[in-house]
Design a protein around this motif. Structure first.
Motif, PDB file in Angstrom:
ATOM      1  N   ALA A  93      23.160 -18.819   4.290  1.00 53.89           N
ATOM      2  CA  ALA A  93      24.051 -17.609   3.694  1.00 53.89           C
ATOM      3  C   ALA A  93      24.554 -17.806   2.239  1.00 53.89           C
ATOM      4  O   ALA A  93      24.818 -19.119   1.625  1.00 53.89           O
ATOM      5  N   GLU A  94      24.690 -16.748   1.880  1.00 56.96           N
ATOM      6  CA  GLU A  94      25.348 -16.628   0.450  1.00 56.96           C
ATOM      7  C   GLU A  94      26.971 -17.116   0.412  1.00 56.96           C
ATOM      8  O   GLU A  94      27.643 -16.910   1.720  1.00 56.96           O
ATOM      9  N   PRO A  95      27.274 -17.581  -0.591  1.00 60.32           N
ATOM     10  CA  PRO A  95      28.788 -17.821  -0.724  1.00 60.32           C
ATOM     11  C   PRO A  95      29.545 -16.663  -0.128  1.00 60.32           C
ATOM     12  O   PRO A  95      30.727 -17.020   0.272  1.00 60.32           O
ATOM     13  N   GLU A  96      29.481 -15.545  -0.640  1.00 51.81           N
ATOM     14  CA  GLU A  96      30.384 -14.475  -0.248  1.00 51.81           C
ATOM     15  C   GLU A  96      30.333 -13.695   1.236  1.00 51.81           C
ATOM     16  O   GLU A  96      30.685 -12.529   1.373  1.00 51.81           O
ATOM     17  N   VAL A  97      29.405 -14.471   1.905  1.00 49.15           N
ATOM     18  CA  VAL A  97      29.218 -13.710   3.315  1.00 49.15           C
ATOM     19  C   VAL A  97      30.330 -13.688   4.226  1.00 49.15           C
ATOM     20  O   VAL A  97      31.491 -14.407   3.994  1.00 49.15           O
TER      21      VAL A  97
END
Length: 193
Positions: A145-149
């Motif tokens: 996942a992306e860091p801002e998920v």
């Protein structure tokens, strides 16, 4: 490693251990002169002349090459037999009987579950498979996942997909495992030196 290979390993180690213990006891008894006490007579000296004569024969290089080839193939077979195999065959579903069986490709079901998780906003990638570890079947999902998920949305999706996957597999002996990795940087962001 299969049960058959593990059983063969245990048997071979047991037999080798017995041979080594018996051989060591015989050599020790011979060295201490105890063989004469039990009515067995050991040799007074050991000669290596037979081995020296054999090594000078014309057939010796071919015999040693053949022995090395056989030992090399045996060693290769042994190494390949110990390569871990985590994959599974088709899973038998409830309702199977002697008249017919119901089977499901567990990897395909886990891959579809991973595709559903991949649709959650902020998930970069997801994959799924069914593996066998220590006799236990595990439906394994790997998510990046992306860091801002939104972790709450991701958690809700994982719980729902896991529940659906358990329903599809219909096997109480299959456990679930979800690995979630958070990427260090968002995709497409410039690297700062």
């Amino acid at each position: 490693m299969s049960r058959k290979t593990a059983g063969f390993d245990r048997l071979a180690i047991f037999v080798l251990g017995l041979v080594l213990v018996a051989g060591g006891a015989a050599v020790g008894a011979w060295g201490l002169g105890l063989l004469d006490d039990v009515g067995l007579s050991g040799p007074q000296s050991i000669s290596t002349q037979g081995a020296t004569d054999a090594a000078q024969q014309g057939w010796w290089p071919y015999a040693t090459a053949a022995g090395a080839l056989v030992l090399g193939l045996l060693a290769l077979w042994w190494l390949l037999a110990h390569v871990p195999h985590r994959g599974t065959d088709a899973l038998r579903l409830p309702g199977s009987s002697s008249k017919g069986s119901l089977a499901l490709d567990g990897d395909a079901a886990a891959a579809v579950a991973a595709q559903v998780i991949a649709e959650v906003a902020g998930v970069r990638s997801a994959s799924g498979k069914v593996v066998s570890e220590r006799g236990q079947l595990i439906a394994e999902l790997d998510v990046t996942a992306e860091p801002e998920v939104d972790l709450l949305a991701l958690d809700a999706a994982v719980v729902e997909v896991s529940r659906d996957l358990a329903t599809v597999l219909s096997r109480p002996d299959v456990r679930g495992r979800v690995h979630v990795r958070i990427a260090r940087r968002s995709k497409g962001m410039a690297r700062v030196a």
